[in-house]
Design a protein around this motif. Structure first.
Motif, mmCIF file in Angstrom:
data_model
loop_
_atom_site.group_PDB
_atom_site.id
_atom_site.type_symbol
_atom_site.label_atom_id
_atom_site.label_comp_id
_atom_site.label_asym_id
_atom_site.label_seq_id
_atom_site.Cartn_x
_atom_site.Cartn_y
_atom_site.Cartn_z
ATOM 1 N N TRP A 200 0.890 -1.162 0.017
ATOM 2 C CA TRP A 200 -0.130 0.230 0.003
ATOM 3 C C TRP A 200 0.922 1.280 0.079
ATOM 4 O O TRP A 200 0.599 2.319 -0.825
ATOM 5 N N MET A 201 1.855 1.188 0.722
ATOM 6 C CA MET A 201 2.857 2.498 0.888
ATOM 7 C C MET A 201 3.437 2.840 -0.127
ATOM 8 O O MET A 201 3.906 3.813 -0.678
ATOM 9 N N ARG A 202 3.881 1.578 -1.047
ATOM 10 C CA ARG A 202 4.748 1.724 -2.216
ATOM 11 C C ARG A 202 3.773 2.496 -3.352
ATOM 12 O O ARG A 202 4.325 3.272 -3.817
ATOM 13 N N ARG B 267 9.197 11.790 10.608
ATOM 14 C CA ARG B 267 9.219 10.922 11.801
ATOM 15 C C ARG B 267 8.085 9.872 11.478
ATOM 16 O O ARG B 267 8.178 8.715 12.258
ATOM 17 N N CYS B 268 7.215 9.934 10.551
ATOM 18 C CA CYS B 268 6.411 8.895 10.032
ATOM 19 C C CYS B 268 6.959 7.603 9.948
ATOM 20 O O CYS B 268 8.166 7.523 9.199
ATOM 21 N N ILE B 269 6.526 6.641 10.437
ATOM 22 C CA ILE B 269 7.230 5.365 10.239
ATOM 23 C C ILE B 269 6.293 4.240 9.359
ATOM 24 O O ILE B 269 6.465 3.154 9.370
ATOM 25 N N GLU B 270 5.221 4.802 8.801
ATOM 26 C CA GLU B 270 4.414 3.852 7.768
ATOM 27 C C GLU B 270 3.859 3.080 8.231
ATOM 28 O O GLU B 270 3.613 1.689 7.605
ATOM 29 N N CYS B 271 3.489 3.153 9.561
ATOM 30 C CA CYS B 271 2.775 1.993 10.410
ATOM 31 C C CYS B 271 1.291 1.569 9.602
ATOM 32 O O CYS B 271 0.757 0.603 9.727
ATOM 33 N N GLY B 272 0.690 2.453 9.313
ATOM 34 C CA GLY B 272 -0.588 2.311 8.453
ATOM 35 C C GLY B 272 -1.740 2.709 9.385
ATOM 36 O O GLY B 272 -2.892 2.511 9.113
ATOM 37 N N CYS B 273 -1.469 3.019 10.744
ATOM 38 C CA CYS B 273 -2.571 3.114 11.695
ATOM 39 C C CYS B 273 -3.446 4.208 11.604
ATOM 40 O O CYS B 273 -4.711 4.242 11.516
ATOM 41 N N CYS B 274 -3.034 5.286 10.696
ATOM 42 C CA CYS B 274 -3.900 6.542 10.359
ATOM 43 C C CYS B 274 -4.847 5.985 9.532
ATOM 44 O O CYS B 274 -5.746 6.519 9.457
ATOM 45 N N VAL B 275 -4.387 5.234 8.483
ATOM 46 C CA VAL B 275 -5.265 4.629 7.483
ATOM 47 C C VAL B 275 -6.287 3.558 7.971
ATOM 48 O O VAL B 275 -7.417 3.981 7.581
ATOM 49 N N ALA C 88 -3.907 10.011 5.596
ATOM 50 C CA ALA C 88 -3.090 11.069 6.398
ATOM 51 C C ALA C 88 -1.673 10.894 5.763
ATOM 52 O O ALA C 88 -0.824 11.733 5.799
ATOM 53 N N VAL C 89 -1.270 9.712 5.577
ATOM 54 C CA VAL C 89 0.243 9.257 5.599
ATOM 55 C C VAL C 89 0.708 10.080 4.246
ATOM 56 O O VAL C 89 1.687 10.574 4.248
ATOM 57 N N GLY C 90 -0.177 9.732 3.273
ATOM 58 C CA GLY C 90 0.206 10.240 2.007
ATOM 59 C C GLY C 90 0.213 12.012 1.625
ATOM 60 O O GLY C 90 1.191 12.705 1.193
ATOM 61 N N MET D 290 -4.764 8.236 16.474
ATOM 62 C CA MET D 290 -4.070 7.001 16.547
ATOM 63 C C MET D 290 -2.531 7.148 15.939
ATOM 64 O O MET D 290 -1.941 5.769 16.203
ATOM 65 N N CYS D 291 -2.097 8.232 15.566
ATOM 66 C CA CYS D 291 -0.623 8.046 15.073
ATOM 67 C C CYS D 291 0.250 7.971 16.371
ATOM 68 O O CYS D 291 0.346 8.563 17.177
ATOM 69 N N PRO D 292 1.033 6.752 16.098
ATOM 70 C CA PRO D 292 2.043 6.601 17.238
ATOM 71 C C PRO D 292 3.006 7.446 17.518
ATOM 72 O O PRO D 292 3.779 7.456 18.680
ATOM 73 N N LYS D 293 3.215 8.398 16.618
ATOM 74 C CA LYS D 293 4.381 9.114 16.579
ATOM 75 C C LYS D 293 3.755 10.436 16.837
ATOM 76 O O LYS D 293 4.698 11.647 16.743
ATOM 77 N N ASP D 294 2.619 10.708 17.218
ATOM 78 C CA ASP D 294 1.941 12.078 17.630
ATOM 79 C C ASP D 294 2.085 12.967 16.544
ATOM 80 O O ASP D 294 2.518 14.088 16.744
ATOM 81 N N LEU D 295 2.085 12.647 15.150
ATOM 82 C CA LEU D 295 2.240 13.701 14.022
ATOM 83 C C LEU D 295 1.094 14.705 14.009
ATOM 84 O O LEU D 295 -0.130 14.235 14.108
ATOM 85 N N PRO D 296 1.138 16.026 13.507
ATOM 86 C CA PRO D 296 -0.176 16.842 13.689
ATOM 87 C C PRO D 296 -0.523 16.606 12.331
ATOM 88 O O PRO D 296 -0.852 17.548 11.610
ATOM 89 N N LEU D 297 -1.437 15.531 12.277
ATOM 90 C CA LEU D 297 -1.812 15.275 10.627
ATOM 91 C C LEU D 297 -2.922 16.091 10.439
ATOM 92 O O LEU D 297 -3.022 16.675 9.023
ATOM 93 N N ALA D 298 -4.065 16.069 11.140
ATOM 94 C CA ALA D 298 -5.177 16.839 10.784
ATOM 95 C C ALA D 298 -4.865 18.256 10.569
ATOM 96 O O ALA D 298 -5.260 19.148 9.481
HETATM 97 FE FE1 SF4 Z 1 2.867 7.758 9.804
HETATM 98 FE FE2 SF4 Z 1 1.529 8.311 11.912
HETATM 99 FE FE3 SF4 Z 1 0.040 7.304 9.849
HETATM 100 FE FE4 SF4 Z 1 1.609 5.609 11.186
HETATM 101 S S1 SF4 Z 1 -0.175 6.769 11.991
HETATM 102 S S2 SF4 Z 1 1.770 5.848 9.017
HETATM 103 S S3 SF4 Z 1 3.329 7.128 11.848
HETATM 104 S S4 SF4 Z 1 1.375 9.282 9.939
#
Ligand code: SF4
Ligand code: F3S
Ligand code: FES
Length: 248
Positions: free
Chosen positions: A117-119, A159-167, A182-184, A226-234
């Motif tokens: 998915w990330m690719r 710092r995003c680790i592409e874990c997919g939790c936000c998706v 949100a990751v994209g 849900m972002c485990p890296k606490d990114l300010p996505l919204a």
């Molecule tokens: Fe990246 Fe956060 Fe989304 Fe994980 S939840 S893919 S760390 S933006």
């Protein structure tokens, strides 16, 4: 007189796992319960490893780093996306239910193909620096210093680790397969900020200026929660949306 605190009795955890092997035509999705004794500082990753080593070697789940860095161990933990290696069982009730992250191809049990998915997202959004200097191998120009505050801002988004939790946490991503998530959108914001990337706002608009991008986001906020890296996505998405609206 100082009293020695009484040590609490270890709990018996009942871990219910959604099992399914999509490559086996006879496999039906089912919940299977495992019981294990909780240990001090036990993470879900440790609990799952113990189950696999002592009770069922066929249990599938992913991990690499065990330190919240690789993004492999995302799963649904009692209804919420999270990282197994960063979740302490003491923060959960005795009854724990685990399921694979939705929105990604299921490999088996708790293992999903976030990499595919990330690719796809990365290729679609061209998440690399677009620069003539790079093409002409002008390394000095590419390595020119940038303002520390700007570098800090870019680093924050990287710092995003592409874990997919936000998706997995996003209602739009569950309804629209083509939503970049949100990751994209975080990636687009990152490359928009980068002074080495020569793409214009109009070029970024071409990539995400529709309902599969910024205008598909319904501000549900699950991504940021849900972002485990606490990114300010919204916040980033709202900023990007305002810029894109101004571009039209
Ligand atoms: Fe990246 Fe956060 Fe989304 Fe994980 S939840 S893919 S760390 S933006
Ligand atoms: Fe989804 Fe986050 Fe928007 S949860 S709808 S991308 S605010
Ligand atoms: Fe790497 Fe959990 S194993 S993030």
């Amino acid at each position: 007189m100082n009293r020695i605190p009484l040590r609490q009795a270890a709990r018996t955890l009942r871990i219910q796992i959604l099992r399914h092997n999509p490559r086996d035509p006879d496999s039906q999705p089912r919940l299977q319960t495992f019981e294990i004794e909780e240990a001090d500082a036990m993470t879900l990753f440790i609990a799952l490893t113990e189950i696999r080593e002592r009770q069922d070697p066929s249990l599938q789940f992913d991990f690499v780093c065990r330190a919240g860095i690789c993004g492999s161990c995302g799963m649904i933990i009692n209804g919420r996306p999270g990282l197994a290696c960063r979740t302490l069982t003491r923060d959960l009730p005795e009854q724990i239910t685990l399921a694979p992250l939705p929105a990604f191809e299921l490999i088996g049990d708790l293992s999903v193909n976030t990499g595919k998915w990330m690719r796809g997202m990365s290729e679609r959004l061209e998440t690399w620096v677009h620069s003539q200097n790079l093409e002409s191998l002008d390394i000095d120009a590419m390595e020119a210093a940038m303002e520390p505050e700007l570098a800090e801002q870019i680093y924050e988004l990287e710092r995003c680790i592409e874990c997919g939790c936000c998706v997995a946490a996003c209602g739009t991503a569950r309804m629209r397969e083509d939503f970049v998530g949100a990751v994209g959108l975080n990636q687009v914001t990152r490359f928009r900020l980068d002074p080495r990337d020569e793409r214009s706002d109009a070029a970024f608009y071409e990539l995400v200026g529709d309902e599969s991008g910024v205008f598909g986001c319904m501000t549900l906020l699950g991504c940021e929660d849900m972002c485990p890296k606490d990114l300010p996505l919204a916040t980033q998405i709202a900023f990007l949306r305002r810029r894109m609206a101004a571009t039209t």
